[in-house]
Scaffold this motif. Sequence first.
Motif, PDB file in Angstrom:
ATOM      1  N   SER A  85       0.766  -1.123   0.016  1.00  0.00           N
ATOM      2  CA  SER A  85       0.031   0.241  -0.024  1.00  0.00           C
ATOM      3  C   SER A  85       1.002   1.227   0.055  1.00  0.00           C
ATOM      4  O   SER A  85       2.096   1.193   0.642  1.00  0.00           O
ATOM      5  N   VAL A  86       0.380   2.302  -0.641  1.00  0.00           N
ATOM      6  CA  VAL A  86       1.055   3.780  -0.736  1.00  0.00           C
ATOM      7  C   VAL A  86       0.018   4.828  -0.396  1.00  0.00           C
ATOM      8  O   VAL A  86      -1.185   4.635  -0.853  1.00  0.00           O
ATOM      9  N   ARG A  87       0.445   5.783   0.348  1.00  0.00           N
ATOM     10  CA  ARG A  87      -0.235   6.941   0.542  1.00  0.00           C
ATOM     11  C   ARG A  87       0.204   8.054   0.193  1.00  0.00           C
ATOM     12  O   ARG A  87       1.410   8.269   0.923  1.00  0.00           O
ATOM     13  N   PHE A  88      -0.271   9.053  -0.498  1.00  0.00           N
ATOM     14  CA  PHE A  88       0.560  10.525  -0.682  1.00  0.00           C
ATOM     15  C   PHE A  88      -0.319  11.330   0.172  1.00  0.00           C
ATOM     16  O   PHE A  88      -1.819  11.677  -0.270  1.00  0.00           O
ATOM     17  N   LEU A  89       0.298  11.885   0.968  1.00  0.00           N
ATOM     18  CA  LEU A  89      -0.294  13.291   1.883  1.00  0.00           C
ATOM     19  C   LEU A  89       0.891  14.375   1.853  1.00  0.00           C
ATOM     20  O   LEU A  89       1.170  14.735   2.835  1.00  0.00           O
ATOM     21  N   PRO A  90       1.168  14.581   0.657  1.00  0.00           N
ATOM     22  CA  PRO A  90       2.351  15.858   0.593  1.00  0.00           C
ATOM     23  C   PRO A  90       1.590  16.963   0.900  1.00  0.00           C
ATOM     24  O   PRO A  90       0.403  17.411   0.910  1.00  0.00           O
ATOM     25  N   GLU A  91       2.447  17.917   1.667  1.00  0.00           N
ATOM     26  CA  GLU A  91       2.341  19.208   2.060  1.00  0.00           C
ATOM     27  C   GLU A  91       1.875  20.232   1.064  1.00  0.00           C
ATOM     28  O   GLU A  91       2.868  20.287   0.036  1.00  0.00           O
ATOM     29  N   GLY A  92       0.666  20.695   0.836  1.00  0.00           N
ATOM     30  CA  GLY A  92       0.703  21.514  -0.344  1.00  0.00           C
ATOM     31  C   GLY A  92       0.106  20.680  -1.561  1.00  0.00           C
ATOM     32  O   GLY A  92      -0.120  21.423  -2.638  1.00  0.00           O
ATOM     33  N   GLY A  93       0.045  19.463  -1.485  1.00  0.00           N
ATOM     34  CA  GLY A  93      -0.416  18.753  -2.806  1.00  0.00           C
ATOM     35  C   GLY A  93       0.957  18.682  -3.748  1.00  0.00           C
ATOM     36  O   GLY A  93       2.188  18.760  -3.222  1.00  0.00           O
ATOM     37  N   PHE A  94       0.816  18.755  -4.934  1.00  0.00           N
ATOM     38  CA  PHE A  94       1.714  18.593  -6.202  1.00  0.00           C
ATOM     39  C   PHE A  94       1.738  19.898  -6.872  1.00  0.00           C
ATOM     40  O   PHE A  94       0.659  19.892  -7.507  1.00  0.00           O
TER      41      PHE A  94
END
Length: 583
Positions: free
Chosen positions: A209-218
């Motif tokens: 599993s992978v989860r993307f929660l980047p600050e400010g999105g991309f």
Amino acid sequence: MDMSWRTCALEWCRGAHISDDRCLAHLNREQQRRYFDSLGPGSRVDLRNTEMTPELVKQLNRAVRDDEGRALFGRADFAGARFREFTNFEKAGFAGADFSKAEFEGPVKFEKTILRGRTSFSDVRFGGNVSFVGFTGEEISFRGAEFRGNTRFDRAVFTESEHARDTFAAARFEKSVWFDWAVFKRETRFDATSFGGETFFRRAVFEKSVRFLPEGGFPRNLWFDDAEFLGICGFDGLDFHGYTSFADAKFAEAVVFGRSGFHQIARFDRVRFGGSARFQQVSFADDTCFDDADFEVEERFGPVEGGPMTFRHTKFRKRMVIDIHAEELDCTETAFEEGVTLRAGSASIDLERAVFGKPSMVAGADSATGVVSLRGTDVADLVLTDVDLSKCLFAGAHHLDELRIEGDCPFGSRGRRQILAEEAAWRRKSPEAIRPRRIADLYRQLRKAQEDSKNEPGAADFYYGEMEMRRHSPATPWSERVILHLYWLVSGYGLRALRALATLAALIALVTVGFRIGGFKTTPAFGDTLVYVAQSTVSLETKLTSLPKDLTPFGEVMRLVMRVLGPLLLGLTLLAVRNRVKR
């Protein structure tokens, strides 16, 4: 600042002690040589807080080189170290390493490096370009690391680990970063990660599993072309500010894009969604492409909104409920194998050659929703509800006589009647217009569909259109065209009651004048003659004593004409009224 280890004797230096109360950087050349001579493949090194020059790094690599010429370290501790200028650990091997809070001032190469055991790059500062191309890392962490230059993790392998799923948590990439062909064998999370430049995950493989929660999105362009997601994947709640591409990606398990926003072009063409694909409350501001995508198990798409969206050649394997509010919606050759309930608030919906495997419905969300094409589509199982059909092209549709049209579905208009877009194009002399005979066939099939739905007024308009196209078609025999012209002229094909009444009134007036001129052997009053002609229309015998009893041969002919044409026109009037009020 107190240190938990023995440090260099120089007051201002906090480097780890090597010998003679000095760190490696402050040993003289002979002392450095003896230190390097004491090392060998697999040696442990402790160079915490040490200032490392490119020459020292080169000698260190040479000191632990094995027979194959590869630098092989045991446990290596570089916590807090400062690497000047260029740093090269290419093809090196580490049995665990600690680079936490280290600072790399120039370019860094860890290409094809193998990092076994726990390795930490937490809070490291990379000042220049960084390359981890082809490296292999086990329990590796870049938590809080800062990458100020371009960063490459192409073909990197992040092996399975129970403790490193937050590998890039709170990391900061100020410029572009590449993960092309990278393999993530562990559960991976990008929590609070900052991506300042373009981001590439092309052909990357996420085995867990992978989860993307980047600050400010991309904030910049993002590529996941040909990427494989073998576990659950989360992109929910993100903002994709740049061009975003998932072209040819494969999702084996569930993927979530709920509440995400795509601010530029988004591509999902040829994506395979093997598990659930959640696109609830997603906004697409620009062109969005799902062409040739394959939704294998998902049963709902939306609600989403945005600019033009295309689903050309897309396959939906399960029965779908789709809720889309977009500027345009192109479903050309889309396959709804188990049927669909499509609710769209789009200015135009193109369903050309779409496949509806089971009963389906297309419903408009507002008055602006319109279907622009059903060409080549089998509409036997299709229901259209509350959609604008004024621009819809029906030529080539199959089983058009079985199409169900419900609610408020306006067609184009010409005068008081509804017309098809094909007729409007023919009247404009459009180069793409089809022949009148073919348009007549469309009207005939749609008329039957309306009659089967008990919509007689709608069917009447389609009958009128059919007759109009037959009247104008060069393929219609001239004798039939003459009859159709007369039929149109006197009663509007039995659908214009006022025209039939007007024709009847004109006929009565004309015959009345004829009777006055030569219908009787004597000349009666005009009013009496008018009453006589009107009674002859309905085959009633006159009771007026003031009229002559004897008719001339000319009068007999006119009386016969009235007895034939009068009831005919009166019948056409009643027929037209019936066609408009019948339910």
